[in-house]
Design a protein around this motif. Structure first.
Motif, PDB file in Angstrom:
ATOM      1  N   VAL A 156      -0.226   3.540 -10.686  1.00  0.00           N
ATOM      2  CA  VAL A 156      -1.526   2.873 -10.632  1.00  0.00           C
ATOM      3  C   VAL A 156      -1.540   1.592 -11.466  1.00  0.00           C
ATOM      4  O   VAL A 156      -1.951   0.534 -10.967  1.00  0.00           O
ATOM      5  CB  VAL A 156      -2.674   3.817 -11.049  1.00  0.00           C
ATOM      6  CG1 VAL A 156      -4.010   3.100 -10.930  1.00  0.00           C
ATOM      7  CG2 VAL A 156      -2.681   5.073 -10.190  1.00  0.00           C
ATOM      8  N   THR A 184       0.854  -1.184   0.000  1.00  0.00           N
ATOM      9  CA  THR A 184       0.000   0.000   0.000  1.00  0.00           C
ATOM     10  C   THR A 184       0.890   1.232   0.000  1.00  0.00           C
ATOM     11  O   THR A 184       1.670   1.451   0.933  1.00  0.00           O
ATOM     12  CB  THR A 184      -0.919   0.014   1.231  1.00  0.00           C
ATOM     13  OG1 THR A 184      -1.773  -1.130   1.189  1.00  0.00           O
ATOM     14  CG2 THR A 184      -1.776   1.280   1.253  1.00  0.00           C
ATOM     15  N   GLN A 214      -8.655   1.016 -10.149  1.00  0.00           N
ATOM     16  CA  GLN A 214      -8.418   0.533  -8.788  1.00  0.00           C
ATOM     17  C   GLN A 214      -7.788   1.585  -7.877  1.00  0.00           C
ATOM     18  O   GLN A 214      -7.657   1.364  -6.663  1.00  0.00           O
ATOM     19  CB  GLN A 214      -7.505  -0.696  -8.832  1.00  0.00           C
ATOM     20  CG  GLN A 214      -8.115  -1.910  -9.500  1.00  0.00           C
ATOM     21  CD  GLN A 214      -7.208  -3.117  -9.363  1.00  0.00           C
ATOM     22  OE1 GLN A 214      -7.130  -3.747  -8.306  1.00  0.00           O
ATOM     23  NE2 GLN A 214      -6.479  -3.428 -10.442  1.00  0.00           N
ATOM     24  N   ALA A 215      -7.407   2.704  -8.439  1.00  0.00           N
ATOM     25  CA  ALA A 215      -6.774   3.749  -7.631  1.00  0.00           C
ATOM     26  C   ALA A 215      -7.737   4.249  -6.564  1.00  0.00           C
ATOM     27  O   ALA A 215      -8.930   4.427  -6.806  1.00  0.00           O
ATOM     28  CB  ALA A 215      -6.337   4.908  -8.514  1.00  0.00           C
ATOM     29  N   ARG A 216      -7.202   4.484  -5.397  1.00  0.00           N
ATOM     30  CA  ARG A 216      -7.988   5.064  -4.307  1.00  0.00           C
ATOM     31  C   ARG A 216      -7.557   6.514  -4.092  1.00  0.00           C
ATOM     32  O   ARG A 216      -6.387   6.852  -4.292  1.00  0.00           O
ATOM     33  CB  ARG A 216      -7.778   4.263  -3.017  1.00  0.00           C
ATOM     34  CG  ARG A 216      -8.411   2.877  -3.070  1.00  0.00           C
ATOM     35  CD  ARG A 216      -8.123   2.120  -1.786  1.00  0.00           C
ATOM     36  NE  ARG A 216      -6.758   1.594  -1.755  1.00  0.00           N
ATOM     37  CZ  ARG A 216      -6.167   1.133  -0.656  1.00  0.00           C
ATOM     38  NH1 ARG A 216      -6.799   1.195   0.512  1.00  0.00           N
ATOM     39  NH2 ARG A 216      -4.938   0.650  -0.714  1.00  0.00           N
ATOM     40  N   TYR A 273      -2.389   1.484  -4.716  1.00  0.00           N
ATOM     41  CA  TYR A 273      -2.073   2.903  -4.889  1.00  0.00           C
ATOM     42  C   TYR A 273      -3.138   3.785  -4.256  1.00  0.00           C
ATOM     43  O   TYR A 273      -4.344   3.606  -4.494  1.00  0.00           O
ATOM     44  CB  TYR A 273      -1.953   3.261  -6.365  1.00  0.00           C
ATOM     45  CG  TYR A 273      -1.723   4.734  -6.614  1.00  0.00           C
ATOM     46  CD1 TYR A 273      -0.451   5.280  -6.562  1.00  0.00           C
ATOM     47  CD2 TYR A 273      -2.794   5.587  -6.885  1.00  0.00           C
ATOM     48  CE1 TYR A 273      -0.240   6.633  -6.785  1.00  0.00           C
ATOM     49  CE2 TYR A 273      -2.598   6.941  -7.108  1.00  0.00           C
ATOM     50  CZ  TYR A 273      -1.316   7.468  -7.054  1.00  0.00           C
ATOM     51  OH  TYR A 273      -1.120   8.806  -7.266  1.00  0.00           O
ATOM     52  N   VAL A 274      -2.689   4.770  -3.470  1.00  0.00           N
ATOM     53  CA  VAL A 274      -3.579   5.750  -2.851  1.00  0.00           C
ATOM     54  C   VAL A 274      -3.074   7.142  -3.194  1.00  0.00           C
ATOM     55  O   VAL A 274      -1.904   7.467  -2.932  1.00  0.00           O
ATOM     56  CB  VAL A 274      -3.636   5.594  -1.316  1.00  0.00           C
ATOM     57  CG1 VAL A 274      -4.588   6.623  -0.705  1.00  0.00           C
ATOM     58  CG2 VAL A 274      -4.048   4.175  -0.926  1.00  0.00           C
ATOM     59  N   GLY A 322      -1.958  -1.181  -8.816  1.00  0.00           N
ATOM     60  CA  GLY A 322      -3.384  -1.476  -8.740  1.00  0.00           C
ATOM     61  C   GLY A 322      -4.011  -0.894  -7.491  1.00  0.00           C
ATOM     62  O   GLY A 322      -3.828   0.281  -7.159  1.00  0.00           O
ATOM     63  N   ALA A 323      -4.741  -1.729  -6.746  1.00  0.00           N
ATOM     64  CA  ALA A 323      -5.464  -1.265  -5.560  1.00  0.00           C
ATOM     65  C   ALA A 323      -4.522  -0.838  -4.441  1.00  0.00           C
ATOM     66  O   ALA A 323      -4.968  -0.256  -3.444  1.00  0.00           O
ATOM     67  CB  ALA A 323      -6.393  -2.368  -5.063  1.00  0.00           C
TER      68      ALA A 323
END
Length: 281
Positions: A93, A77, A138-140, A100-101, A97-98
């Motif tokens: 990203v 993360t 999937q980026a947050r 990445y914030v 994938g998920a």
């Protein structure tokens, strides 16, 4: 002046010498990744979706080497602070994938007169992510209040990355709070990766050049509880004299200079930058 680039050697005296590596760390974002290049990152860096303008800056920003130095890898993360136009998001990203914030300033947390810049920056990033849902979906995104920054649940991130932002936070009196927020969101052993325009020596908080002393950045991080793990010259540029009429914005990619001086500043290239890896004990 705001630098939406957000991310160096050439003699900085004690600044340049500051690099403390106190043994191997069993950190979520381990320094050992620097010795084990990820082929999937190379595929992303060569991705057809990257704009030619962004790819042209790779020789100055050294994304492959920088991310390896910070120990970034899929499965972790990673919080990127104020991604600006998304130069690194375009790489991170698709790769993470998920994991990445994007941490962006919440325009609504600011007085009305200060919202426009951050609203535009937010819209630019959202446009990038919406342009290719299969790649960026999937980026947050986390919106934070600069006066009391929170980048996610405490201890939830393996790494925090910031590229050429520290000068903005110092000039706005927010630097201490930002570094505290980085410390809080990271897991024990987590990595804070900092790239910043490097001054030859310490500069005043309100200095308008965009450069910051390397020791000043180290002091901010250590005051927040971090330990300097290693300093790198990956993003150094000894041709940068740091005495330009419009500070770092004189140089590429902003090129805020007279057209007659174009060849001079193109020959220098982008700014001299420190690259620092900190660890949360």
């Amino acid at each position: 002046m705001l630098c939406a680039c957000g991310a160096a050697p050439a003699g900085g005296g004690a600044d340049s010498a500051a690099a403390a590596a106190a043994g191997a760390q069993s950190a979520p974002a381990s320094a050992t990744a620097a010795d084990t290049p990820d082929p999937s990152l190379d595929q992303v860096l060569a991705g057809a979706w990257r704009t030619p303008e962004n790819m042209a800056r790779d020789p100055y920003r050294h994304p492959r080497e920088t991310l390896a130095f910070f120990g970034i890898a899929p499965g972790r993360t990673v919080v990127e602070i104020t991604p600006g136009g998304g130069w690194y998001a375009e790489i991170l990203v698709p790769w993470l994938g998920a994991g990445y914030v994007a941490a962006i300033v919440d325009p609504q947390a600011l007085p009305e007169g200060r919202r426009d810049y951050y609203a535009r920056s937010k819209a630019t990033l959202e446009t990038l992510f919406a342009s290719s849902p299969e790649r960026y979906g999937q980026a947050r995104v986390v919106a934070y209040d600069p006066a009391a920054p929170v980048f996610g649940p405490p201890g939830s991130a393996d790494a925090v990355l910031t590229f050429r932002n520290v000068h903005n936070w110092r000039s706005s009196g927010q630097a201490e709070g930002m570094f505290k927020g980085f410390f809080d969101v990271l897991k024990p052993g987590g990595v804070l990766g900092v790239v910043e325009h490097r001054a030859a020596a310490a500069v005043a908080d309100d200095d308008g050049s965009g450069y910051v002393g390397q020791d000043q950045v180290i002091a901010l991080a250590t005051a927040a509880g971090f330990r300097l793990d290693e300093a790198s010259e990956i993003n150094a540029n000894p041709r940068d004299t740091r005495d330009h009429p419009n500070g770092v914005w004189t140089l590429p990619p902003t090129n805020r200079h007279d057209e007659a001086d174009r060849a001079k500043y193109q020959a220098i290239g982008e700014s001299d930058r420190m690259t620092l890896r900190f660890v949360k004990p």
